[in-house]
Design an enzyme around this catalytic site. Structure first.
Site, PDB file in Angstrom:
ATOM      1  CE1 TYR A  95      -3.177  -2.853   0.128  1.00 32.52           C
ATOM      2  CE2 TYR A  95      -3.753  -2.279   2.368  1.00 32.52           C
ATOM      3  CZ  TYR A  95      -3.948  -3.062   1.249  1.00 32.52           C
ATOM      4  OH  TYR A  95      -4.908  -4.046   1.250  1.00 32.52           O
ATOM      5  CE  LYS A 119       4.706 -17.781  -0.389  1.00 34.53           C
ATOM      6  NZ  LYS A 119       4.271 -19.135  -0.003  1.00 34.53           N
ATOM      7  CG  ASP A 137       1.471 -20.070   1.661  1.00 30.75           C
ATOM      8  OD1 ASP A 137       2.252 -19.579   2.494  1.00 30.75           O
ATOM      9  OD2 ASP A 137       1.854 -20.877   0.790  1.00 30.75           O
ATOM     10  CG  ASP A 153     -11.109  -7.901   5.896  1.00 30.92           C
ATOM     11  OD1 ASP A 153     -11.041  -7.291   6.981  1.00 30.92           O
ATOM     12  OD2 ASP A 153     -11.278  -7.327   4.809  1.00 30.92           O
TER      13      ASP A 153
END
Length: 331
Positions: free
Chosen positions: A123, A171, A204, A232
């Site tokens: 972002y 990651k 993941d 979320d």
């Protein structure tokens, strides 16, 4: 006296922030409320979704409560006012508690806090089109400063909350430079907290484990986009977006908000759930040092939920204003 900056925004934002204001006024505390502008409706009126005056009012306030904004794509000179607000005020830590509620839609035994870096990552806002519009590039920005302060925030919160573990989610096996830096800084910071166990998990794997056994987590700390997605996902185990609250914490300012969006179809229907905004107000009270009132408000909300005094998204029949009235009665 606490000076609270209210940023209703778009869609159902004004409705749910109005409810939160009503609840706060029912508490035995001294508040001064200042309303200010943010969002797409502000943009259509004055040409910017985040006026400088709004940032200044947040800086001068004890804390702020924000509702929701509409961020349509492909609007010339339009930007996400929420992302810009977080970056401009250096609200570097996004805190999203994921806690079981007394409702059939909620899994039991979950008491998790997701600590998300809030000012950089994917972002960053650095994007460009190349090759005549056939190639789009976004730059992912991870800094040592940003990584150090968010990981340290997570460990400090773990101590304050008597948590024993922090899960570092990244990651780094693929994003070897950006997540690699985030991971290496976290390993350095963890040495300062020998009383807390740091577990590493690929993002993941974390997404899968949240589905399989969310109760295993106490605190998750991660980068901006990963934290946005995982929080979320996690809130759907404990009642959904209608009860999900968050706080954006900086060095000198703090903005609290419901996680849900502006939900245009719900505007004026009386079906918008005010619970998330009211729980955001509870988080704000805790930030202000009013811990007893924060717990009192949270307990009142949960009492209403346990008694089925809820909006249609939780299977109830009460309207937005009726739920607010019930919570105030419990107070």
């Amino acid at each position: 006296m606490y000076q609270i900056c209210l940023l209703p925004g778009d869609g159902i934002g004004p409705e749910v922030i109005g409810c939160a204001e009503e609840v706060l006024r029912a508490l035995p505390l001294d508040f001064e409320f200042i309303h200010t502008e943010i969002g797409f409706s502000t943009y259509t009126r004055i040409g910017t979704p985040l006026p400088d005056s709004t940032l200044e009012k947040i800086r001068n306030a004890s804390a702020a409560l924000f509702g929701a904004v509409t961020t349509p794509p492909n609007i010339p000179d339009y930007f996400s006012p929420v992302v810009r607000m977080r970056q401009s005020l250096e609200l570097y830590a996004n805190l999203r508690p994921i806690r079981s509620i007394p409702h059939p839609s909620s899994r039991s035994g979950i008491d998790l806090l997701i600590v998300r870096e809030n000012t950089e990552g994917l972002y960053s806002g650095i994007e460009r089109l190349e090759e005549d519009g056939h190639r789009a590039i976004t730059e992912r920005v991870i800094t040592r400063k940003g990584s150090e302060r968010i990981v340290r925030k997570a460990f400090e919160l773990a101590r304050q909350m008597n948590r024993k573990t922090v899960h570092l989610v990244h990651k780094a096996n693929v994003l070897r430079q950006t997540c690699g830096l985030f991971r290496s800084v976290a390993l350095e910071v963890a040495k300062d907290y020998p009383d807390i166990i740091m577990n590493e998990m690929l993002v993941d794997t974390c997404a899968m484990e949240l589905v399989r056994a969310p109760e295993q987590f106490e605190i998750i700390v991660t980068t901006n986009l990963f934290g946005d997605i995982l929080s979320d996902e996690a809130c759907m185990f404990v009642g959904g977006l209608g009860v999900a609250a968050s706080g954006n914490i900086g060095v000198d300012s703090a903005v609290f908000e419901p996680v849900h969006g502006s939900a245009p179809p719900l505007v004026g229907t009386g079906k918008a759930n005010p619970t998330a905004a009211i729980l955001a107000a509870s988080m704000m009270l805790d930030y202000l040092g009013e811990k007893d009132q924060a717990i009192h408000l949270q307990n009142s909300v949960e009492n209403c939920i346990a008694n089925g005094q809820v909006t249609p998204d939780l299977g109830g029949v009460l309207s937005t204003s009726q739920v607010t009235e019930k919570i105030i009665q419990k107070l």
